[in-house]
Scaffold this motif. Sequence first.
Motif, PDB file in Angstrom:
ATOM      1  N   PHE A 143       0.838  -1.192   0.000  1.00 42.66           N
ATOM      2  CA  PHE A 143       0.000   0.000   0.000  1.00 42.66           C
ATOM      3  C   PHE A 143       0.874   1.244   0.000  1.00 42.66           C
ATOM      4  N   LYS A 144       0.313   2.307  -0.551  1.00 40.35           N
ATOM      5  CA  LYS A 144       1.028   3.583  -0.566  1.00 40.35           C
ATOM      6  C   LYS A 144       0.999   4.225   0.820  1.00 40.35           C
ATOM      7  N   TRP A 148      -1.362   1.502   6.915  1.00 44.95           N
ATOM      8  CA  TRP A 148      -2.484   0.833   6.265  1.00 44.95           C
ATOM      9  C   TRP A 148      -3.144  -0.204   7.164  1.00 44.95           C
ATOM     10  N   THR A 149      -2.334  -0.807   8.112  1.00 47.23           N
ATOM     11  CA  THR A 149      -2.949  -1.823   8.975  1.00 47.23           C
ATOM     12  C   THR A 149      -4.010  -1.212   9.874  1.00 47.23           C
ATOM     13  N   GLN A 150      -3.769   0.000  10.324  1.00 50.73           N
ATOM     14  CA  GLN A 150      -4.766   0.662  11.168  1.00 50.73           C
ATOM     15  C   GLN A 150      -5.991   1.023  10.353  1.00 50.73           C
ATOM     16  N   THR A 151      -5.756   1.463   9.101  1.00 53.62           N
ATOM     17  CA  THR A 151      -6.874   1.862   8.250  1.00 53.62           C
ATOM     18  C   THR A 151      -7.711   0.658   7.838  1.00 53.62           C
ATOM     19  N   PHE A 178      -3.233   0.643  -3.475  1.00 54.15           N
ATOM     20  CA  PHE A 178      -2.106  -0.224  -3.792  1.00 54.15           C
ATOM     21  C   PHE A 178      -1.079   0.558  -4.608  1.00 54.15           C
ATOM     22  N   ASP A 179       0.176   0.163  -4.455  1.00 51.78           N
ATOM     23  CA  ASP A 179       1.227   0.817  -5.233  1.00 51.78           C
ATOM     24  C   ASP A 179       1.355   0.176  -6.620  1.00 51.78           C
ATOM     25  N   THR A 180       0.214  -0.115  -7.261  1.00 51.81           N
ATOM     26  CA  THR A 180       0.167  -0.661  -8.610  1.00 51.81           C
ATOM     27  C   THR A 180      -1.023  -0.050  -9.339  1.00 51.81           C
TER      28      THR A 180
END
Length: 612
Positions: A143-144, A148-151, A178-180
């Motif tokens: 993830f960017k 992200w785990t908290q989100t 995502f970084d894609t």
Amino acid sequence: MIFRRWRGLKFRNYPLVYKLIVTYILLTVVPMSLLVYVSYTQYARSVEEQIGEYMPKFLYQANADIEKHIQELTTLPEILFNSENILSILRRTSYEKRSDLNKDQYNMNSYLARTYTNGRNADVLGVFVVSNDRVFYSSKAGFKEPNWTQTIGEYAVPNRDPSGKSSILLPADVKLHFDTDTPYVFIRKPINDDDNRKSLGTMLIAVDLSFIDDIVRNFETNERADLWVMDPAGRIVYHTDRSLIGTVDREKNLYPVLNGSFRKSVEGEPAKLVSVNQETKIGWVLVHSIPLHDLTQRADLIRNVTIFVFIAIVIAASAIAVVISYNMTRPLKKLSGLMKTVEMGDLQVDLKVQSGDEVGTLARSFNSMIATIRELIHKNYQIEIRQKEAELYALQSQINPHFMYNTLETIGMAVEEGETEQVVDMVTLLGRMLRFSVSNQSKSVTIAEEVQHVRDYLTIQKFRFEERVHFEIVQVMTDKDLQSFFTPKFILQPIVENAIKYGLETRKALDIHIAVSEEFGAKSGKRDIVLRIRDNGPGIEPERLSELEQSLKKITFEGRDAHFGLNNVNSRIVMMHGTDYGLQLHSIVGKGTEVIIRIPKTRGEELPNADD
């Protein structure tokens, strides 16, 4: 004064060359121009209507495939219940040691990787399980967002959902990226422990929507066509142009239909044909858009080439028409003067015109007419013989329209069925048959030519009726004899036409057998050529058969009844070769009919008036 001047400008007073040019333009250029225009517009409209009719059906199938794939992915959380170790981890609510948490974290993440993201499910981009403030995951991309785990924990189902239904979260609904650039959605599904009647957590599966590429590639390969998937609010989930994923189609509410096709015109842009289908369960809308000029691209090319060729032909033909028209006037004036001389009784005239056009033909016909008149004056022709030749010519000339009608009807049916290759074959056969009909003006042809002609005809009928028509042609005679001996022209085709006409009315399949042989003739006392045409049709009633036999005994032809072909063929053979030859009929009701044609063995040099 004005009225007199106008009357002097009437078309009938124009020179012949002007009349021919104007008539040519009115009868050729104008209708052909209209034909090209109407044909193009009708073709373009039919293409648009066909695409507009069939594309929603393709979209419906594609949407169904997408829905089916999504539904299959929603069942993936059920795999968790196959492992007791995983269930025990999810049921655990607290840890005494940090190492125990890390161990569960490792085991759970490894299980998610093995089960969901390591090749078994190519369309799973990542899987996340939120349970008791724990986040387990396995992802093919990161993830960017750093936290992200908290989100991701914010999207867990807060309370136990008894229904256990899954829901779809769009990228715009989740504050994670995502970084894609791969298009994706989240499938969110609560994990319920039915044994303990409590919620174990929530699973989020990131689905790679690239599988839609494979689905839509089956029916759309045009690079200029656009295809996208959006939710009921118009947010684009998938688009062939990746840069538009995540945007909103603000024109969605203006679509006249959500299941069908419509034309879309925007000022400054080419008109497009838009086809839409909305899936009923998920509610996603699949849209296909293609410029109209791409649909008619081939027609446009043909139109442009046709116009260019048409203009070139018109210019060349007009120039030729002008030259010919001027050249026609001089011999016509001379012909007019000679006709006045003939009218006065002087038959010793000769119109010398060397051209090969219609004027030259007219001049030769005039000279031939004068020569014939002179010859008739000096010779005493027998009236019966002349009557016989005229009647013979009339009988043969009436065959051609009958043959042409049936053949063109066969080709027309093949065109309507869209059998392009068969149409090409049939047109080739028809061309050969037409050359046979018009290239040889003699009343007689070789047996080989006549057999080839009827074989072409039966082949065309075979194209038309397919398995309903079977035929066999047996040549007992040698090829050399078939090329050496002659037969009256068009004697096989009318018989075969009758066999097909009446046989197919009562038979599902018609067999036609044609045999060419050499037999001894009881009447002629010679070795004759016999052609037998046998079919398995309905046969002929005895009373009707008797009437036909009586009709065949009449040499003259009286009217066009149902068996015109039989009378025609028999009358011509009798006129050319005498009463020892002609047709014989054998028929059994319910079994079939056999027509026997008997002609003498005649070589080319023995033909009477072969070139008449």
